[in-house]
Design a protein around this motif. Structure first.
Motif, short mmCIF file in Angstrom:
data_model
loop_
_atom_site.label_atom_id
_atom_site.label_comp_id
_atom_site.label_asym_id
_atom_site.label_seq_id
_atom_site.Cartn_x
_atom_site.Cartn_y
_atom_site.Cartn_z
N GLU A 15 16.19 18.84 -4.69
CA GLU A 15 15.06 19.35 -5.47
C GLU A 15 14.36 18.20 -6.20
N ASN A 16 13.04 18.22 -6.12
CA ASN A 16 12.18 17.31 -6.90
C ASN A 16 12.51 15.82 -6.66
N THR A 76 5.77 13.22 9.31
CA THR A 76 7.11 12.79 9.75
C THR A 76 8.10 12.82 8.59
N ASN A 77 7.70 12.29 7.45
CA ASN A 77 8.60 12.27 6.30
C ASN A 77 8.96 13.68 5.83
N GLU A 78 8.00 14.58 5.86
CA GLU A 78 8.27 15.95 5.43
C GLU A 78 9.17 16.69 6.43
N GLU A 107 13.76 8.27 -3.78
CA GLU A 107 15.03 9.00 -3.75
C GLU A 107 15.29 9.60 -2.37
N ARG A 108 14.23 10.02 -1.72
CA ARG A 108 14.38 10.50 -0.34
C ARG A 108 14.85 9.36 0.56
N ALA A 109 14.30 8.17 0.34
CA ALA A 109 14.70 7.02 1.14
C ALA A 109 16.19 6.76 1.02
N GLU A 110 16.75 6.93 -0.18
CA GLU A 110 18.19 6.73 -0.39
C GLU A 110 18.99 7.74 0.43
N ILE A 111 18.52 8.99 0.46
CA ILE A 111 19.19 10.03 1.25
C ILE A 111 19.13 9.68 2.73
N PHE A 112 17.95 9.26 3.21
CA PHE A 112 17.80 8.92 4.62
C PHE A 112 18.73 7.77 5.00
N ARG A 113 18.79 6.75 4.17
CA ARG A 113 19.65 5.59 4.45
C ARG A 113 21.11 5.99 4.47
N LYS A 114 21.46 6.96 3.65
CA LYS A 114 22.85 7.37 3.52
C LYS A 114 23.38 8.03 4.79
N TYR A 115 22.52 8.79 5.48
CA TYR A 115 22.99 9.60 6.59
C TYR A 115 22.43 9.20 7.96
N LEU A 116 21.24 8.62 7.99
CA LEU A 116 20.54 8.45 9.27
C LEU A 116 20.76 7.07 9.89
N ILE A 166 0.82 -1.20 0.00
CA ILE A 166 0.00 0.00 0.00
C ILE A 166 0.86 1.25 0.00
N MET A 167 1.80 1.35 0.92
CA MET A 167 2.63 2.54 1.05
C MET A 167 4.10 2.16 1.11
N PHE A 168 4.92 2.94 0.42
CA PHE A 168 6.37 2.76 0.52
C PHE A 168 6.86 3.51 1.75
N ASN A 169 7.70 2.88 2.56
CA ASN A 169 8.20 3.47 3.80
C ASN A 169 9.63 3.96 3.62
N PRO A 170 9.84 5.25 3.45
CA PRO A 170 11.20 5.77 3.24
C PRO A 170 12.07 5.71 4.48
N LEU A 171 11.47 5.51 5.65
CA LEU A 171 12.22 5.43 6.90
C LEU A 171 12.26 4.00 7.46
N LYS A 172 12.01 3.02 6.59
CA LYS A 172 12.02 1.62 7.04
C LYS A 172 13.39 1.25 7.61
N GLY A 173 13.38 0.68 8.82
CA GLY A 173 14.61 0.31 9.49
C GLY A 173 15.26 1.46 10.23
#
Length: 565
Positions: A445-446, A329-331, A451-460, A275-282
């Motif tokens: 941007e955009n 939360t994601n925003e 793509e946000r999930a990749e950024i989150f995984r990279k740093y968080l 249903i929904m992709f979770n960009p903060l999974k894990g």
């Protein structure tokens, strides 16, 4: 005389014809009439769960007068001789005679006397010892073959990516393994997919949709792929028991090592939700420490909630039952990233990188010592193997074999530790790589949700929400570098407020904010400890006094988009 013949071969490469001919010759010579031939084909004698054996135990004097078996070992290979004796007694107690052709002059009938029990026990024991010796010699031969010929086909196991070919160098070994290039191309492709962030499930779907099969058109499944990815043969290391051989790699060792970590990471972070992709999974976690998952509420809104679904009466059930808005939360987290000074972050990551490099050096030294100890154990095992083969008594042989097994267990445990440490090094190197990729040029941007999930995984490393009241609280954001940021949130329908706490502002256990500063001093010493003061304020006072000073600009346009739907 009516005769039942019993034949058993434990593996498909044993010649059943040999036993049939032996039994046929004997029965013709004795003028016996064969009424049935019972066969257990491809079944070990170490188990009595054999259809043929069960049928043999069920025959009566109405079915046959005598049972002929080619050898005692055909009836059973159990080391517990009592089981074999029971089987013999079960047959002859029904008025049926029994003959083993390795001693055809002896006919067993009626009941076993003491001499027959001793004779059978000794015969079974000697046969078992001979089998042990044959097995040891066989294993030693395979060990030497594997060591001297890395591509030798020793146990008949051919991994995906390889094929069986006749050895062009001679008759020993008769067959070797060679590379199946079309399958090697598939292996390179799927390893590359994991490097790109795909999960094992996504690789499986790719292979299925592409029509790629293995082993006579069998579809790749998750279990097969998991074993494939973990097989060291693809990075050029071929293992058999405690022996190691080196061949040409299909996958670069560095890539293979990285993929082992990536598979775990991709499994951890790749959303499986339909249903929904979770960009903060894990990454996003409940205050109880468990991961949070996406939940669709009855009003159509999505929230993050604790993944704990245990009944309320369970003692270790989550005590918080936190629920925070998914989109909000994601925003908020994405807005934080857009506000960061990545030049400053890169400087702070330098200490983390240095610390990781120290850890890697230390672990590499441990691996070097472990490998040295492994080599010593292998030498000791070889020496013990020679002693076993030349042992003058069974007692001595058993003692040597006990030591061999102990050394092999030690070597296996060492190997396991080495693999764990190599896996840790790979993960630490990945962290360093991620930290080195930190740049002031990150483009936010955009970006879509993936793509946000990749950024989150990279740093968080971790995100938590800490509620102070129903409408106010803090997001606690931890980076993989060890840095930490707190975001104060005031949730209102009309105009919510978001603000980032500066470094001098810290949360205490009561979720009040402690501010560390300096009072005016005439000492002229900027770092005069007597000038340091701490002030504690509530989250409400922070919003009243500081939210305009440290604002966080969060995009809430998703609210209007939801209304328009």
């Amino acid at each position: 005389m009516r005769t039942v013949q019993y034949i058993r071969v434990s593996t498909t490469n044993q010649d059943v014809i040999r036993q049939k001919e032996k039994l046929k010759t004997y029965c013709e010579r004795e003028n016996y009439t064969v009424v049935d031939i019972i066969t257990d084909f491809g079944i070990s004698g170490s188990t009595f769960e054999r259809d043929g054996f069960k049928k043999l135990m069920d025959i009566t004097s109405k079915d046959a007068d005598i049972v002929i078996v080619s050898e005692l070992s055909r009836l059973s290979r159990k080391e517990e001789i009592l089981e074999t004796l029971n089987s013999v007694q079960n047959i002859i107690s029904k008025g049926i005679k029994l003959v083993f052709l390795d001693n055809p002059s002896k006919v067993y009938e009626g009941s076993l006397d003491i001499m027959e029990i001793l004779t059978l026990s000794l015969a079974a024991y000697l046969a078992a010892e001979e089998r042990k010796a044959i097995k040891t010699r066989n294993q030693e031969g395979k060990k030497a073959l594997f060591k001297n010929t890395p591509y030798a086909l020793v146990d008949g196991k051919i991994p995906y990516g390889f094929k069986k070919v006749v050895n062009p160098a001679g008759n020993h070994p008769k067959y070797i393994i060679d590379y199946e290039e079309s399958e090697c191309d598939v292996i390179r492709k799927i390893f590359q997919m994991i490097m790109e962030g795909k999960s094992v499930a996504q690789v499986m779907h790719f292979l299925h949709n592409s029509g790629i099969r293995h082993n006579d058109d069998v579809i790749f499944n998750r279990q097969f792929l998991s074993k494939l990815f973990s097989n060291e043969i693809y990075k050029g290391i071929r293992r058999r028991k405690n022996e190691t051989a080196y061949i040409k790699a299909i996958i670069e060792p560095e890539i293979w090592d990285t993929v082992q970590v990536k598979i775990k990471e991709n499994h951890l972070y790749q959303s499986r939700g339909t249903i929904m992709f979770n960009p903060l999974k894990g990454i996003i976690r409940c205050r109880c420490g468990r991961a949070m998952m996406i939940k669709n509420k009855s009003d159509g809104l999505y929230v993050y909630r604790c993944s704990d679904v245990q009944p309320q009466y369970m003692p270790n059930r989550c005590e918080y039952h936190d629920s925070i808005r998914f989109e909000l939360t994601n925003e908020v987290i994405f807005a934080l990233f857009k506000s960061l000074d990545f030049i400053e972050i890169k400087g702070k990551f330098a200490d983390k990188i240095a610390d990781l490099e120290i850890q890697i050096n230390g672990i590499e030294k441990q691996i070097k010592e472990d490998k040295k100890e492994t080599s010593t154990l292998k030498d000791e095992i070889e020496i013990l193997g020679e002693r076993y083969m030349s042992a003058k008594s069974q007692l001595l042989a058993d003692k040597v074999q006990e030591n061999i097994l102990k050394k092999e267990d030690e070597a296996a445990e060492l190997h396991k530790r080495i693999l764990q440490k190599e896996d840790l090094i790979t993960r630490l190197k990945n962290q360093i790589q991620n930290l080195n990729e930190v740049s002031k040029d990150e483009d936010f941007e955009n970006l879509n949700i993936n793509e946000r999930a990749e950024i989150f995984r990279k740093y968080l490393k971790e995100v938590q929400y800490l509620p102070k009241t129903q409408m106010q609280g803090f997001y606690r954001v931890q980076y993989i570098s060890g840095m930490e940021t707190f975001i104060a949130v005031k949730k209102t329908k009309s105009k919510p407020i978001f603000a980032v706490l500066p470094d001098a502002f810290k949360l205490n256990d009561k979720l009040n904010i402690e501010i560390t500063g300096f009072t005016n001093t005439n000492s002229g010493n900027l770092y005069d400890l007597s000038a340091v003061r701490k002030t504690e304020i509530t989250i409400q006072k922070f919003f009243n006094s500081y939210s305009d000073v440290y604002p966080l600009d969060v995009d809430l346009s998703y609210r209007q988009e939801r209304k328009n739907k």
